[in-house]
Motif scaffolding. Structure first.
Motif, PDB file in Angstrom:
ATOM      1  N   ILE A   9      79.643  74.846  27.269  1.00  0.00           N
ATOM      2  CA  ILE A   9      81.011  74.803  27.138  1.00  0.00           C
ATOM      3  C   ILE A   9      81.793  75.817  26.150  1.00  0.00           C
ATOM      4  O   ILE A   9      83.058  76.290  26.457  1.00  0.00           O
ATOM      5  CB  ILE A   9      81.668  73.450  26.823  1.00  0.00           C
ATOM      6  N   TYR A  10      81.071  76.211  25.207  1.00  0.00           N
ATOM      7  CA  TYR A  10      81.614  77.342  24.320  1.00  0.00           C
ATOM      8  C   TYR A  10      80.389  78.185  23.921  1.00  0.00           C
ATOM      9  O   TYR A  10      79.495  77.653  23.340  1.00  0.00           O
ATOM     10  CB  TYR A  10      82.191  76.596  23.250  1.00  0.00           C
ATOM     11  N   SER A  11      80.653  79.481  23.792  1.00  0.00           N
ATOM     12  CA  SER A  11      79.639  80.483  23.295  1.00  0.00           C
ATOM     13  C   SER A  11      80.131  81.537  22.432  1.00  0.00           C
ATOM     14  O   SER A  11      79.327  82.470  22.204  1.00  0.00           O
ATOM     15  CB  SER A  11      78.831  81.014  24.364  1.00  0.00           C
ATOM     16  N   ASP A  12      81.247  81.620  22.225  1.00  0.00           N
ATOM     17  CA  ASP A  12      81.827  82.670  21.343  1.00  0.00           C
ATOM     18  C   ASP A  12      81.659  82.505  19.776  1.00  0.00           C
ATOM     19  O   ASP A  12      82.536  82.104  19.075  1.00  0.00           O
ATOM     20  CB  ASP A  12      83.544  82.685  21.546  1.00  0.00           C
ATOM     21  N   LEU A  13      80.356  82.447  19.540  1.00  0.00           N
ATOM     22  CA  LEU A  13      79.957  82.181  18.061  1.00  0.00           C
ATOM     23  C   LEU A  13      78.791  83.388  17.686  1.00  0.00           C
ATOM     24  O   LEU A  13      78.205  83.956  18.453  1.00  0.00           O
ATOM     25  CB  LEU A  13      79.156  80.904  17.998  1.00  0.00           C
TER      26      LEU A  13
END
Length: 433
Positions: free
Chosen positions: A188-192
């Motif tokens: 759901i989230y990969s901007d890391l």
């Protein structure tokens, strides 16, 4: 001090271990089941688990003879058999009881409880998440997710298990109905960032129904980028990222005050300034989006960094800690005790697992403390709760995370032995298993 040691973890099947009565001044006497399977007799030496930060840690080590003797603690690279878990060495206040809840979970770290009673256990150094279930009076721990990258952070919310890996957040919906299936999380989230140093995360759901997690500093001490050294928040679908705090070095424990709904969190301070300083911290987020907790300019709230602290007023510029938790003690998981089984003095207190130091000649921590609060949420006292993991300056276990069960008992994980323990008070509401 961050808990960045090259720690291997352990492996063995869960056994039903008897409850042990604990008195403050006396060690426990184990009453263990004889039905646990025997340890493996394989003679092949298992490979150590991958260490994410060993190189960055040692790169900053001073050249002095005393400092060169210090290095991250490496545990045995094999499983601890269920009947060898050192519960007989642990101590707690009078009237409390401790037993071994489950074993067999390599590098057991974060703990969460599902709606149907499943206990989920994460790992930092392996690729697995485990589920502890009970059927026909027998408790079993088994992997339910594999192939993950540093899946330290987990949280269960409305039937869904959310997972924080090194560089992404994912989820498995209705996971308790799928424990026997091959599961593939949905990202759901990969901007890391993908930094290994302090790349593992802790995950919680706030009272605003959003996910909260940290992005640690990618170093022992450095000037972090705008994407590091912060706490972030996202919606449950991964949208609307917000930075809610900055100036944090590394966090491996968060929880929400049951009354004020403010976020409290432990923070590990930098290494290699000295054996006695800086001390690690307990913090409180009071001004989301504005609070800055000082890294890399200041440590423990009042100590300027010798490189980055010039020109900064630590107390005037940065959010101060609620309390200091000891030099290099590595406070990790923390939970407000919201149950009704422990004595009244513990209700509303914070239980904090201090993983224990490694860059001190005389090690410190390796225990669980009870932080008791005033009505305004400030700290009144820090008191011993569970001790004994540190014996003769060596670890026989290392507590990591805690979880308050629905029945009022408390679980805590031990990534040295790959085990989860349970704490009850008096007769307790928990059936003997």
């Amino acid at each position: 001090m961050t808990r960045s040691s090259a720690v291997c973890r352990h492996l063995l099947f869960s056994g039903a271990l008897g409850t042990i009565l604990v008195a403050t001044s006396w060690p426990l006497v184990a009453q263990q089941s004889t039905g646990s399977p025997p340890p493996s007799t394989s003679t092949a030496a298992p490979a150590p688990l991958p260490a994410p930060t060993i190189q960055s840690v040692l790169a900053d080590r001073p050249k002095s003879e005393a400092a060169q003797k210090l290095a991250p603690v490496t545990p045995p690279p094999i499983a601890t058999a269920a009947d060898k878990i050192p519960v007989d060495k642990l101590k707690a206040p009078k009237g409390f009881k401790i037993d071994v809840y489950a074993t067999g979970m390599v590098n057991a770290r974060s703990l969460r409880e599902g709606d149907k009673g499943t206990i989920f256990v994460s790992s930092r150094l392996s690729d697995k998440i485990y589920a502890i279930t009970e059927k026909n009076g027998k408790r079993e721990a088994k992997p339910v997710l594999t192939g993950l990258s540093r899946p330290n952070g987990i949280v269960f919310h409305n039937g869904t298990l959310y997972i924080a890996e090194l560089s992404q957040i994912s989820k498995v919906e209705n996971i308790e109905d799928k424990l026997d299936q091959t599961l593939k999380p949905t990202v759901i989230y990969s901007d890391l960032p993908k930094d290994e140093a302090h790349g593992w995360k802790y995950l919680t759901v706030g009272p605003d129904n959003r996910l909260y997690f940290q992005v640690g500093a990618p170093c022992n001490i450095c000037m972090p980028s705008d994407a590091h050294a912060q706490i972030r928040s996202i919606n449950l679908d991964g949208s609307d990222m917000k930075v809610v705090a900055r100036g944090i070095r590394q966090i491996v424990g968060m929880d929400w005050h049951p009354v004020t709904k403010q976020l409290y969190f432990t923070e590990n301070q930098r290494d290699w300034l000295s054996e006695e300083f800086p001390q690690d911290k307990l913090n409180r987020l009071t001004n989301p989006g504005k609070d800055n907790f000082g890294f890399p300019y200041c440590h423990q709230g009042n100590m300027p960094d010798p490189e980055f602290g010039w020109g900064h007023d630590c107390k005037a510029e940065f959010t101060q800690p609620l309390v200091l938790l000891g030099p290099h003690s590595a406070p990790l998981g923390m939970r407000f005790y919201t149950g009704h089984v422990f004595p009244a003095a513990y209700r509303g207190a914070i239980l904090i697992a201090r993983h224990g130091s490694w860059n001190k000649s005389n090690k410190f921590g390796g225990d669980i403390v009870a932080v008791k609060l005033n009505k305004d949420g400030t700290v009144r006292s820090v008191e011993p709760f569970i001790s004994g993991f540190l014996q003769n300056n060596s670890y026989i276990g290392r507590p990591v995370d805690l979880h308050v069960m629905k029945d009022g008992s408390v679980l805590f994980s031990d990534d040295w032995n790959g085990a989860v323990y349970r704490v009850i008070y008096g007769g307790g509401p928990v059936a003997h298993r």
